[in-house]
Design a protein around this motif. Structure first.
Motif, short mmCIF file in Angstrom:
data_model
loop_
_atom_site.label_atom_id
_atom_site.label_comp_id
_atom_site.label_asym_id
_atom_site.label_seq_id
_atom_site.Cartn_x
_atom_site.Cartn_y
_atom_site.Cartn_z
N VAL A 225 18.21 -13.18 -49.52
CA VAL A 225 17.69 -14.40 -49.67
C VAL A 225 16.73 -14.55 -50.45
N ALA A 226 15.82 -13.23 -50.32
CA ALA A 226 14.56 -13.04 -50.72
C ALA A 226 14.05 -11.64 -52.23
N ALA A 227 15.64 -10.89 -52.35
CA ALA A 227 15.96 -10.82 -53.40
C ALA A 227 16.78 -12.15 -54.02
N GLY A 228 16.89 -13.03 -53.41
CA GLY A 228 17.39 -14.53 -54.49
C GLY A 228 19.28 -14.10 -54.78
N GLU A 229 19.35 -13.19 -54.55
CA GLU A 229 21.18 -12.82 -54.50
C GLU A 229 21.85 -13.75 -53.84
N SER B 247 32.02 -19.14 -38.61
CA SER B 247 33.55 -19.68 -37.76
C SER B 247 33.93 -19.24 -36.84
N SER B 248 34.52 -19.99 -35.71
CA SER B 248 34.39 -19.10 -34.45
C SER B 248 35.70 -19.52 -34.09
N LEU B 249 37.36 -18.89 -34.12
CA LEU B 249 38.43 -18.93 -34.36
C LEU B 249 38.64 -18.15 -33.40
N ARG B 250 40.45 -18.38 -32.87
CA ARG B 250 40.42 -17.83 -31.21
C ARG B 250 40.41 -16.26 -31.62
N GLU B 251 41.21 -15.32 -32.63
CA GLU B 251 40.89 -14.34 -32.56
C GLU B 251 39.84 -12.92 -33.19
N VAL B 252 39.10 -13.97 -34.26
CA VAL B 252 37.51 -13.77 -34.94
C VAL B 252 37.08 -14.88 -34.87
N ALA B 253 35.61 -13.75 -34.97
CA ALA B 253 34.96 -14.88 -35.66
C ALA B 253 33.91 -14.24 -36.66
N ILE B 254 33.54 -15.33 -38.25
CA ILE B 254 33.23 -14.80 -39.08
C ILE B 254 32.18 -15.45 -39.18
N PHE B 255 31.39 -14.88 -40.85
CA PHE B 255 29.71 -15.15 -40.90
C PHE B 255 29.90 -14.82 -42.08
N SER B 256 29.84 -16.04 -42.93
CA SER B 256 30.49 -15.67 -43.83
C SER B 256 29.40 -16.32 -45.38
N VAL B 257 29.30 -15.58 -46.69
CA VAL B 257 27.94 -15.32 -46.93
C VAL B 257 28.21 -15.55 -48.66
N PHE B 258 27.65 -16.75 -49.06
CA PHE B 258 27.84 -17.35 -50.20
C PHE B 258 26.22 -17.03 -50.90
N ARG B 259 26.87 -17.81 -52.84
CA ARG B 259 25.96 -17.05 -53.76
C ARG B 259 25.63 -18.59 -53.92
N ARG B 260 26.40 -19.77 -54.05
CA ARG B 260 26.20 -21.55 -53.99
C ARG B 260 27.13 -21.66 -53.44
N SER B 261 26.43 -22.65 -52.07
CA SER B 261 28.06 -23.11 -51.19
C SER B 261 28.54 -23.98 -51.76
N ALA B 262 28.78 -24.46 -53.23
CA ALA B 262 30.21 -25.04 -53.52
C ALA B 262 31.26 -24.13 -53.60
N GLU B 263 30.89 -22.32 -53.69
CA GLU B 263 32.10 -21.74 -54.21
C GLU B 263 32.98 -20.90 -52.60
N TYR B 264 33.49 -19.71 -53.31
CA TYR B 264 33.79 -19.32 -52.25
C TYR B 264 32.89 -17.96 -52.02
N LEU C 279 23.95 -11.01 -34.15
CA LEU C 279 23.37 -12.50 -34.40
C LEU C 279 22.26 -12.12 -35.58
N ASN C 280 21.49 -11.46 -34.85
CA ASN C 280 19.38 -11.02 -35.01
C ASN C 280 20.30 -10.16 -36.09
N VAL C 281 21.23 -8.83 -35.93
CA VAL C 281 21.53 -8.10 -36.98
C VAL C 281 21.71 -8.82 -38.36
N ILE C 282 22.68 -9.21 -38.46
CA ILE C 282 23.88 -9.87 -39.36
C ILE C 282 21.76 -10.66 -40.39
N LEU C 283 21.59 -11.66 -39.54
CA LEU C 283 20.66 -12.35 -39.96
C LEU C 283 19.22 -12.04 -41.06
N SER C 284 18.64 -11.01 -40.37
CA SER C 284 18.27 -9.90 -40.67
C SER C 284 18.63 -9.54 -42.52
#
Length: 116
Positions: free
Chosen positions: A35-39, A46-63, A24-29
């Motif tokens: 975020v600082a670049a405005g992108e 998400s922590s599921l049974r077979e996969v952990a996913i870190f999803s990145v959004f431009r806006r919170s209401a989209e894919y 998480l330290n590597v990902i959040l860095s």
């Protein structure tokens, strides 16, 4: 690579895959630089049974623009880390998280450079 069992985390069952603190330290860095670049503006984990996913959004209401996935079952095959694009295409897969995330760092360099 040091393999650790999932320690008991409040709200997470023992059979779920989770990101370790160092991962998480590597990902959040990387996330903070985008975020600082405005992108990027939001993320979800998400922590599921077979996969952990870190999803990145431009806006919170989209894919999510990108998904950073950890699939321990692929550890001995293609590598357990992957960066997946918005369309579901795997952009990079590998055994080392920092190496896999380089595909996104290249995009950061392009977004910071401004043509004269």
């Amino acid at each position: 690579m040091n393999m650790q069992t999932n320690a008991p985390i409040p709200g997470v069952s023992a059979d779920q895959v989770v990101f370790h603190r160092t991962e998480l330290n590597v990902i959040l860095s990387l996330y903070g630089r985008f975020v600082a670049a405005g992108e990027w503006r939001d993320y979800g984990i998400s922590s599921l049974r077979e996969v952990a996913i870190f999803s990145v959004f431009r806006r919170s209401a989209e894919y999510p623009l990108y998904r950073i996935e950890k699939r321990p079952k692929l550890r001995n095959k293609q590598g357990m880390y992957a960066v997946v694009g918005m369309d579901g295409q795997v952009l990079r897969r590998g055994h080392d998280l920092k190496t896999v995330l380089r595909v996104l760092e290249r995009k950061l360099i392009r977004s910071v450079d401004t043509p004269d």
